[in-house]
Design a protein around this motif. Structure first.
Motif, PDB file in Angstrom:
ATOM      1  N   ILE A   1      -5.918   8.817   0.070  1.00  0.00           N
ATOM      2  CA  ILE A   1      -6.624   7.639   0.578  1.00  0.00           C
ATOM      3  C   ILE A   1      -5.819   7.042   1.736  1.00  0.00           C
ATOM      4  O   ILE A   1      -4.674   6.642   1.568  1.00  0.00           O
ATOM      5  N   GLY A   2      -6.428   7.007   2.906  1.00  0.00           N
ATOM      6  CA  GLY A   2      -5.778   6.397   4.060  1.00  0.00           C
ATOM      7  C   GLY A   2      -5.841   4.882   3.961  1.00  0.00           C
ATOM      8  O   GLY A   2      -6.849   4.312   3.536  1.00  0.00           O
ATOM      9  N   LEU A   3      -4.773   4.225   4.310  1.00  0.00           N
ATOM     10  CA  LEU A   3      -4.698   2.763   4.243  1.00  0.00           C
ATOM     11  C   LEU A   3      -4.427   2.196   5.629  1.00  0.00           C
ATOM     12  O   LEU A   3      -3.843   2.876   6.477  1.00  0.00           O
ATOM     13  N   PRO A   4      -4.804   0.946   5.865  1.00  0.00           N
ATOM     14  CA  PRO A   4      -4.461   0.309   7.137  1.00  0.00           C
ATOM     15  C   PRO A   4      -2.940   0.239   7.277  1.00  0.00           C
ATOM     16  O   PRO A   4      -2.225   0.170   6.278  1.00  0.00           O
ATOM     17  N   GLU A   5      -2.467   0.241   8.512  1.00  0.00           N
ATOM     18  CA  GLU A   5      -1.023   0.161   8.759  1.00  0.00           C
ATOM     19  C   GLU A   5      -0.709  -1.062   9.588  1.00  0.00           C
ATOM     20  O   GLU A   5      -1.469  -1.452  10.464  1.00  0.00           O
ATOM     21  N   LYS A   6       0.472  -1.675   9.292  1.00  0.00           N
ATOM     22  CA  LYS A   6       0.973  -2.805  10.055  1.00  0.00           C
ATOM     23  C   LYS A   6       2.405  -2.486  10.478  1.00  0.00           C
ATOM     24  O   LYS A   6       3.148  -1.865   9.705  1.00  0.00           O
ATOM     25  N   GLN A   7       2.787  -2.884  11.653  1.00  0.00           N
ATOM     26  CA  GLN A   7       4.135  -2.599  12.158  1.00  0.00           C
ATOM     27  C   GLN A   7       5.205  -3.427  11.465  1.00  0.00           C
ATOM     28  O   GLN A   7       6.364  -3.030  11.424  1.00  0.00           O
ATOM     29  N   GLU A   8       4.844  -4.563  10.924  1.00  0.00           N
ATOM     30  CA  GLU A   8       5.781  -5.447  10.230  1.00  0.00           C
ATOM     31  C   GLU A   8       5.176  -5.850   8.891  1.00  0.00           C
ATOM     32  O   GLU A   8       4.102  -5.380   8.531  1.00  0.00           O
ATOM     33  N   GLY A   9       5.835  -6.783   8.190  1.00  0.00           N
ATOM     34  CA  GLY A   9       5.368  -7.235   6.880  1.00  0.00           C
ATOM     35  C   GLY A   9       4.076  -8.018   6.947  1.00  0.00           C
ATOM     36  O   GLY A   9       3.468  -8.170   8.001  1.00  0.00           O
ATOM     37  N   LEU A  10       3.667  -8.527   5.791  1.00  0.00           N
ATOM     38  CA  LEU A  10       2.410  -9.264   5.696  1.00  0.00           C
ATOM     39  C   LEU A  10       2.380 -10.445   6.566  1.00  0.00           C
ATOM     40  O   LEU A  10       2.633 -11.324   6.868  1.00  0.00           O
TER      41      LEU A  10
END
Length: 130
Positions: free
Chosen positions: A121-130
């Motif tokens: 399952i592909g998930l969204p990615e973020k460069q830093e924390g929440l």
């Protein structure tokens, strides 16, 4: 040359070897040991591996018969695992200081996998924390 260390820097090692194969292990003991869905490892020849500092602060737990998981007793980082009778040691990729760009080849012990994580399952990615 691969270089690695624990979080606090008390333990460091090097291995005169390339990363040839990356494995994500989902076994119960890897999940418990690392507090994660899986542990990413690579095997290097024992004769190419050496401690640079911190052997005196290494702790170890025998997680299964003959398998030692070695960690820094100061910060808790699990840096490597070994079966002393085997010709290779397993480096924990999260403790490598050397940048590795290899792509993982396989997920193992999916029969023990955490039910809340599915690598398909592909998930969204973020460069830093929440």
């Amino acid at each position: 040359m691969l270089n690695g260390s624990c979080l606090c820097g008390a333990v460091a090692y090097e291995a005169d070897a390339p990363v040839e194969r990356i494995v994500h292990c989902h076994c119960h003991t890897c999940r418990k040991t690392h507090g994660t869905a899986f542990s990413s490892v690579t095997a290097v020849s024992r004769d190419k591996f050496r401690w640079l500092r911190g052997e005196e602060v290494l702790g170890a737990i025998e997680s299964s018969p003959g398998k030692l998981r070695r960690f820094c007793s100061r910060c808790g980082s699990h840096v490597m695992a070994e079966r002393v009778t085997q010709p290779v040691v397993l480096l924990r990729l999260g403790c490598l200081d050397t940048e590795v760009r290899n792509v993982p080849q396989v997920h193992i012990w999916r029969s023990d996998a955490a039910p809340w994580y599915d690598p398909k399952i592909g998930l969204p990615e973020k460069q830093e924390g929440l």
